[in-house]
Design a protein around this motif. Structure first.
Motif, PDB file in Angstrom:
ATOM      1  N   MET A   1      -4.628   0.871  20.165  1.00 50.15           N
ATOM      2  CA  MET A   1      -5.357   2.116  19.365  1.00 50.15           C
ATOM      3  C   MET A   1      -6.069   1.450  18.353  1.00 50.15           C
ATOM      4  N   THR A   2      -7.409   1.911  18.293  1.00 49.53           N
ATOM      5  CA  THR A   2      -8.365   1.277  17.222  1.00 49.53           C
ATOM      6  C   THR A   2      -8.206   1.571  16.175  1.00 49.53           C
ATOM      7  N   GLU A   3      -8.884   0.735  14.970  1.00 52.32           N
ATOM      8  CA  GLU A   3      -8.771   0.977  13.926  1.00 52.32           C
ATOM      9  C   GLU A   3      -9.306   2.134  13.072  1.00 52.32           C
ATOM     10  N   ARG A   4     -10.195   2.710  13.786  1.00 52.81           N
ATOM     11  CA  ARG A   4     -10.801   4.095  13.458  1.00 52.81           C
ATOM     12  C   ARG A   4      -9.563   5.085  13.623  1.00 52.81           C
ATOM     13  N   GLU A   5      -8.958   5.087  14.737  1.00 52.98           N
ATOM     14  CA  GLU A   5      -7.893   5.911  15.118  1.00 52.98           C
ATOM     15  C   GLU A   5      -6.511   5.709  14.154  1.00 52.98           C
ATOM     16  N   LEU A   6      -6.397   4.688  14.021  1.00 53.25           N
ATOM     17  CA  LEU A   6      -5.273   4.371  12.823  1.00 53.25           C
ATOM     18  C   LEU A   6      -5.653   4.809  11.711  1.00 53.25           C
ATOM     19  N   GLU A   7      -6.835   4.887  11.168  1.00 49.65           N
ATOM     20  CA  GLU A   7      -7.185   5.374   9.987  1.00 49.65           C
ATOM     21  C   GLU A   7      -7.136   6.864   9.718  1.00 49.65           C
ATOM     22  N   ARG A   8      -7.486   7.533  10.883  1.00 51.11           N
ATOM     23  CA  ARG A   8      -7.497   8.952  10.740  1.00 51.11           C
ATOM     24  C   ARG A   8      -5.919   9.666  10.903  1.00 51.11           C
ATOM     25  N   ARG A   9      -5.238   8.797  11.568  1.00 52.40           N
ATOM     26  CA  ARG A   9      -3.618   9.297  11.405  1.00 52.40           C
ATOM     27  C   ARG A   9      -3.161   9.115  10.263  1.00 52.40           C
ATOM     28  N   ALA A  10      -3.416   8.026   9.500  1.00 50.24           N
ATOM     29  CA  ALA A  10      -2.999   7.666   8.136  1.00 50.24           C
ATOM     30  C   ALA A  10      -3.548   8.771   7.456  1.00 50.24           C
ATOM     31  N   LYS A  11      -4.539   9.358   7.335  1.00 50.63           N
ATOM     32  CA  LYS A  11      -5.274  10.324   6.389  1.00 50.63           C
ATOM     33  C   LYS A  11      -4.416  11.460   6.732  1.00 50.63           C
ATOM     34  N   HIS A  12      -4.028  11.995   7.870  1.00 50.28           N
ATOM     35  CA  HIS A  12      -3.356  13.178   8.319  1.00 50.28           C
ATOM     36  C   HIS A  12      -2.195  13.025   7.453  1.00 50.28           C
ATOM     37  N   LYS A  13      -1.293  11.974   7.504  1.00 50.98           N
ATOM     38  CA  LYS A  13      -0.211  11.614   6.821  1.00 50.98           C
ATOM     39  C   LYS A  13       0.000  11.863   5.194  1.00 50.98           C
ATOM     40  N   LEU A  14      -1.113  11.192   4.644  1.00 50.19           N
ATOM     41  CA  LEU A  14      -1.495  11.644   3.284  1.00 50.19           C
ATOM     42  C   LEU A  14      -1.795  12.885   3.028  1.00 50.19           C
ATOM     43  N   ALA A  15      -2.430  13.688   3.977  1.00 50.31           N
ATOM     44  CA  ALA A  15      -2.488  15.207   3.673  1.00 50.31           C
ATOM     45  C   ALA A  15      -1.229  15.908   3.642  1.00 50.31           C
ATOM     46  N   GLY A  52       1.302   1.990  -0.678  1.00 48.17           N
ATOM     47  CA  GLY A  52      -0.087   2.736  -0.803  1.00 48.17           C
ATOM     48  C   GLY A  52      -0.599   3.367   0.730  1.00 48.17           C
ATOM     49  N   PHE A  53      -1.824   3.377   0.836  1.00 53.96           N
ATOM     50  CA  PHE A  53      -2.288   3.929   2.157  1.00 53.96           C
ATOM     51  C   PHE A  53      -2.245   3.122   3.345  1.00 53.96           C
ATOM     52  N   GLU A  54      -2.020   1.910   3.304  1.00 53.76           N
ATOM     53  CA  GLU A  54      -1.992   0.958   4.145  1.00 53.76           C
ATOM     54  C   GLU A  54      -0.535   1.340   4.786  1.00 53.76           C
ATOM     55  N   GLY A  55       0.358   1.503   4.027  1.00 50.76           N
ATOM     56  CA  GLY A  55       1.764   1.745   4.478  1.00 50.76           C
ATOM     57  C   GLY A  55       1.828   3.192   5.430  1.00 50.76           C
ATOM     58  N   LEU A  56       0.771   4.058   5.314  1.00 49.86           N
ATOM     59  CA  LEU A  56       0.954   5.271   6.293  1.00 49.86           C
ATOM     60  C   LEU A  56       0.236   4.885   7.705  1.00 49.86           C
ATOM     61  N   LYS A  57      -0.204   3.567   7.838  1.00 54.67           N
ATOM     62  CA  LYS A  57      -0.971   3.305   9.111  1.00 54.67           C
ATOM     63  C   LYS A  57       0.407   3.300  10.224  1.00 54.67           C
ATOM     64  N   ASP A  58      -0.117   3.623  11.474  1.00 52.16           N
ATOM     65  CA  ASP A  58       1.246   3.342  12.382  1.00 52.16           C
ATOM     66  C   ASP A  58       1.282   1.830  12.621  1.00 52.16           C
ATOM     67  N   ARG A  59       2.460   1.699  12.998  1.00 56.03           N
ATOM     68  CA  ARG A  59       2.988   0.119  13.472  1.00 56.03           C
ATOM     69  C   ARG A  59       3.340   0.072  14.626  1.00 56.03           C
ATOM     70  N   SER A  60       3.645  -1.094  15.238  1.00 56.61           N
ATOM     71  CA  SER A  60       3.799  -1.524  16.367  1.00 56.61           C
ATOM     72  C   SER A  60       5.226  -0.838  16.480  1.00 56.61           C
ATOM     73  N   SER A  61       5.630  -0.429  17.730  1.00 52.09           N
ATOM     74  CA  SER A  61       7.185  -0.137  18.149  1.00 52.09           C
ATOM     75  C   SER A  61       7.700  -1.311  18.966  1.00 52.09           C
ATOM     76  N   ALA A  62       7.139  -2.129  19.252  1.00 55.76           N
ATOM     77  CA  ALA A  62       7.785  -3.309  19.956  1.00 55.76           C
ATOM     78  C   ALA A  62       8.838  -3.928  19.303  1.00 55.76           C
ATOM     79  N   PRO A  63       9.696  -4.359  19.981  1.00 55.28           N
ATOM     80  CA  PRO A  63      10.966  -5.085  19.141  1.00 55.28           C
ATOM     81  C   PRO A  63      10.552  -6.348  18.627  1.00 55.28           C
ATOM     82  N   HIS A  64      11.380  -6.686  17.385  1.00 57.57           N
ATOM     83  CA  HIS A  64      10.719  -8.050  16.763  1.00 57.57           C
ATOM     84  C   HIS A  64      11.652  -9.223  17.736  1.00 57.57           C
TER      85      HIS A  64
END
Length: 310
Positions: A1-15, A52-64
């Protein structure tokens, strides 16, 4: 997923979070409106309050930790075999088990190739539909039949007037054991010299030799074999598929031997003969053969010697 897509999804969560504060004033109503759960809402809220806003960006679902994941070293070997030799998943699996004591299924190899984006072979190497392929067969006894053919080659790095060379190839129909030799001429005298070399080198008696209709396999060559008590049959004109085993072995030569010599200067016929002999030994004694279930031709010969009906 591109940085632009991550930003868009994070803005939706903030909304969504702002909707509770500025519009509905009720978490349940906002969750119903946006089609999310309350658990999801509070998880977003917690991340927003902590990061803050960075916390709303999607994170990897891969196991640690992935204790069963294929190691990077094995993945590197798989990709090298694919890119260097164009091997398929089955052949790569054979090589890893034989030379690196690594057991990984062909399907597991394919998944790694797919993930790396190299699951599709070049057009000339791609798998053919079953109905367009010819049925495979093999003789049951070593020496029952040899397929002999000639391949034109040009040693690399020649200066001045280039010389023509010809690779003569003999392959046993049963074991796939091969004998190779390069000659500067392509005539019946050369073909006779080659077949005598083959007969002196193979560890079993030859009953029949199959060739195409080339001029090098003319009447003098034919009667030379008859005098030695060996049958000689020619395939029908314009049907190279009937010499399928030797034709396929020539393709292997092109893919795994000649292609890897690109950029290497070999302008000495004797040096080239040495390299060709090294390749013949590797093919017969070390290279696992897909049609033999991962055995080398020499291993198949030993198996047939121990159990002729196998």
């Amino acid at each position: 997923m591109t940085e632009r897509e991550l930003e868009r999804r994070a803005k939706h969560k903030l909304a969504v979070l702002k909707h509770v504060e500025e519009v509905s004033g009720n978490v349940s109503a906002t969750c119903r409106y946006y089609g999310i759960t309350r658990t999801c809402y509070y998880r977003w809220l917690k991340r927003y309050e902590e990061e803050g806003f960075e916390g709303l960006k999607d994170r990897s679902s891969a196991p640690h930790n992935s204790p069963t994941a294929t190691s990077a070293g094995v993945v590197e070997k798989i990709l090298w075999l694919r890119q260097q030799y164009h091997f398929g998943p089955g052949k790569i699996s054979m090589y890893l088990e034989r030379y690196h004591q690594v057991k990984i299924s062909p399907s597991g190899v394919w998944r790694l190739l797919y993930k790396a984006g190299v699951n599709r072979l070049p057009a000339s190497q791609r798998y053919k539909r079953r109905e367009t392929r010819w049925k495979r067969y093999e003789k049951q006894r070593p020496g029952h039949q040899l397929q002999v053919d000639v391949k034109f080659i040009e040693p690399l790095g020649q200066k001045g007037r280039k010389k023509r060379y010809y690779q003569y190839t003999a392959i046993d129909d049963c074991t796939r054991l091969r004998v190779l030799r390069a000659y500067p001429r392509n005539d019946q005298k050369t073909a006779i010299a080659f077949v005598d070399h083959v007969l002196s080198k193979l560890p079993f008696k030859v009953d029949q030799v199959q060739t195409d209709n080339g001029q090098e396999f003319g009447s003098v060559f034919h009667w030379h074999l008859i005098d030695k008590g060996i049958g000689h049959v020619r395939i029908k004109p314009r049907t190279p598929r009937l010499d399928g085993k030797v034709e396929r072995s020539h393709r292997i030569d092109s893919e795994e031997f000649y292609r890897l010599l690109e950029g290497e200067v070999i302008d000495d016929a004797r040096l080239f003969e040495v390299r060709l002999q090294e390749w013949e030994d590797y093919y017969n004694y070390d290279r696992p053969h897909g049609a033999l279930g991962g055995q080398t031709p020499y291993e198949r010969l030993r198996q047939k010697a121990a159990d002729p009906l196998s």
